[in-house]
Design a protein around this motif. Structure first.
Motif, PDB file in Angstrom:
ATOM      1  N   GLY A  45       0.787  -1.230   0.000  1.00  0.00           N
ATOM      2  CA  GLY A  45       0.000   0.000   0.000  1.00  0.00           C
ATOM      3  C   GLY A  45       0.816   1.276   0.000  1.00  0.00           C
ATOM      4  O   GLY A  45       0.301   2.338   0.360  1.00  0.00           O
ATOM      5  N   VAL A  46       2.081   1.199  -0.440  1.00  0.00           N
ATOM      6  CA  VAL A  46       2.958   2.373  -0.332  1.00  0.00           C
ATOM      7  C   VAL A  46       2.537   3.508  -1.269  1.00  0.00           C
ATOM      8  O   VAL A  46       2.714   4.690  -0.945  1.00  0.00           O
ATOM      9  N   VAL A  47       1.983   3.165  -2.444  1.00  0.00           N
ATOM     10  CA  VAL A  47       1.593   4.227  -3.398  1.00  0.00           C
ATOM     11  C   VAL A  47       0.446   5.076  -2.857  1.00  0.00           C
ATOM     12  O   VAL A  47       0.564   6.310  -2.797  1.00  0.00           O
ATOM     13  N   PRO A  48      -0.675   4.465  -2.441  1.00  0.00           N
ATOM     14  CA  PRO A  48      -1.720   5.311  -1.833  1.00  0.00           C
ATOM     15  C   PRO A  48      -1.244   5.995  -0.557  1.00  0.00           C
ATOM     16  O   PRO A  48      -1.688   7.105  -0.248  1.00  0.00           O
ATOM     17  N   ALA A  49      -0.332   5.339   0.188  1.00  0.00           N
ATOM     18  CA  ALA A  49       0.177   5.948   1.419  1.00  0.00           C
ATOM     19  C   ALA A  49       1.001   7.190   1.134  1.00  0.00           C
ATOM     20  O   ALA A  49       1.111   8.077   1.986  1.00  0.00           O
ATOM     21  N   ALA A  50       1.593   7.263  -0.054  1.00  0.00           N
ATOM     22  CA  ALA A  50       2.356   8.448  -0.438  1.00  0.00           C
ATOM     23  C   ALA A  50       1.462   9.532  -1.028  1.00  0.00           C
ATOM     24  O   ALA A  50       1.655  10.722  -0.766  1.00  0.00           O
ATOM     25  N   VAL A  51       0.449   9.112  -1.809  1.00  0.00           N
ATOM     26  CA  VAL A  51      -0.353  10.075  -2.569  1.00  0.00           C
ATOM     27  C   VAL A  51      -1.501  10.668  -1.759  1.00  0.00           C
ATOM     28  O   VAL A  51      -1.699  11.893  -1.744  1.00  0.00           O
ATOM     29  N   LEU A  52      -2.264   9.832  -1.067  1.00  0.00           N
ATOM     30  CA  LEU A  52      -3.507  10.311  -0.441  1.00  0.00           C
ATOM     31  C   LEU A  52      -3.271  11.259   0.743  1.00  0.00           C
ATOM     32  O   LEU A  52      -3.926  12.305   0.827  1.00  0.00           O
ATOM     33  N   PRO A  53      -2.368  10.941   1.699  1.00  0.00           N
ATOM     34  CA  PRO A  53      -2.124  11.912   2.777  1.00  0.00           C
ATOM     35  C   PRO A  53      -1.564  13.241   2.264  1.00  0.00           C
ATOM     36  O   PRO A  53      -1.911  14.310   2.774  1.00  0.00           O
TER      37      PRO A  53
END
Length: 258
Positions: A45-53
Motif C-alpha cells: 500500500g505504499v503508493v496510496p500511502a504516499a499520494v492520499l495523505p
C-alpha cells in the motif's frame, strides 16, 4: 552548523530501530512483523500511502496556494511551471538549508516521533491518547530555537517566547495530524511527505489575505480548503487503502481508528 545538526539527527534516526527493538525485548512485546514494518517502513500500500495523505495536505493549503497563484503574474500556470521547474530543483538540492528543511528534517523527525515513539506509546495509552501525546514531545523538541534566537540577539526575549509558543502550537497540531496519518495508514512515507510539503508552505498567512483586494475570494478558498480537509480526512485515510496497519497489532482488538 546546519551540516552538524543534520548529522546528529541522522544518527538518532539510524539508532531508533534499535531503540524500538530494545523496548520490545524489555516490555516482552511480540508481533508478527519486523521492527521496520512496525515503524511504517513497508511496501504494501505504499503508493496510496504516499499520494492520499499528501493530497490531504495540499487540500488544507488550498487558500495559501490560491493566494500564491493570485500574486504570481502568470497565475496558476506560472505556479505549476515553477513547481515542475527541474533546474530550480537541482539548485535547491545544492542548498544545505533547503535539504535540511525539505528532506532531512521530515525524514528524521517523522521516523523518530512517529515511527519510533508511537509504537512505544500506543500499548500504554491507546491510539487516541497517543495521537495527542506524541506531538507534545515533537513540539518541545523545537524549543532549541529559543536558544538560537537568544544567541543571535535579534529579538527581545518576549518576542522570542511568543514565537516559540506559536511554533509549539503549530508543531503540536501538525504532529497530531501526522500521528493520525501514521496510525491509520501504517506507513511513514505519508507523514514524511506531508511534513516536507508543510515545511515548504509554512504557517498560513491569513492576515495578508484579509488585506488583499480580493480578500473575499481568498478567504473563501481558505475556508473551502479547511472544510474539504475535514470532509476527506477519514475517507482518504481509510485503512482499506493501505492493508493492515502493523502498529495496530500492538493493540488488543477492537482497535479504534485502525
Amino acid at each position: 552548523m546546519v551540516k552538524r545538526r543534520c548529522a546528529s539527527v541522522l544518527l538518532v534516526s539510524a539508532i531508533s530501530p534499535a531503540v524500538v527493538k530494545t523496548w520490545m525485548l524489555l516490555a516482552d512485546v511480540t508481533v508478527d512483523v519486523s521492527v521496520l514494518e512496525l515503524m511504517g517502513v513497508r511496501l504494501e500500500g505504499v503508493v496510496p500511502a504516499a499520494v492520499l495523505p499528501l493530497t490531504l495536505s495540499v487540500v488544507f493549503y488550498l487558500g495559501p496556494l490560491v493566494y500564491s497563484a493570485v500574486e504570481n503574474p502568470d497565475g496558476f500556470t506560472g505556479e505549476l511551471r515553477s513547481a515542475f521547474d527541474v533546474p530550480s530543483w537541482l539548485v535547491c538540492l545544492q542548498d544545505a538549508v533547503w535539504l535540511r528543511n525539505q528532506v532531512v528534517a521530515p525524514v528524521t523527525e517523522e521516523l523518530v516521533f512517529r515511527g519510533a515513539l508511537l509504537p512505544m506509546l500506543i500499548p500504554c495509552t491507546g491510539p487516541t491518547a497517543a495521537i495527542f501525546t506524541a506531538p507534545l514531545f515533537f513540539g518541545v523538541a523545537h524549543f532549541h530555537h529559543i536558544i538560537e534566537q537568544r544567541r543571535l540577539g535579534k529579538n527581545h526575549m518576549s518576542d522570542i517566547l511568543l514565537m516559540a509558543g506559536v511554533q509549539f502550537l503549530y508543531t503540536t497540531v501538525f504532529g497530531a495530524f501526522t500521528a493520525f496519518i501514521f496510525l491509520r495508514t501504517g506507513h511513514i512515507v505519508g507523514p514524511v511527505l506531508c511534513h516536507s510539503f508543510c515545511n515548504s508552505q509554512g504557517l498560513p498567512d491569513i492576515s495578508s489575505a484579509l488585506r488583499h483586494p480580493r480578500s473575499a475570494a481568498l478567504l473563501c478558498s481558505y475556508l473551502m480548503g479547511v472544510l474539504l480537509f475535514l470532509a476527506l480526512l477519514f475517507p482518504l485515510t481509510d485503512p482499506l487503502f493501505y492493508g493492515a496497519s502493523p502498529v495496530c497489532s500492538l493493540l488488543a482488538p477492537p482497535a479504534s481508528l485502525c
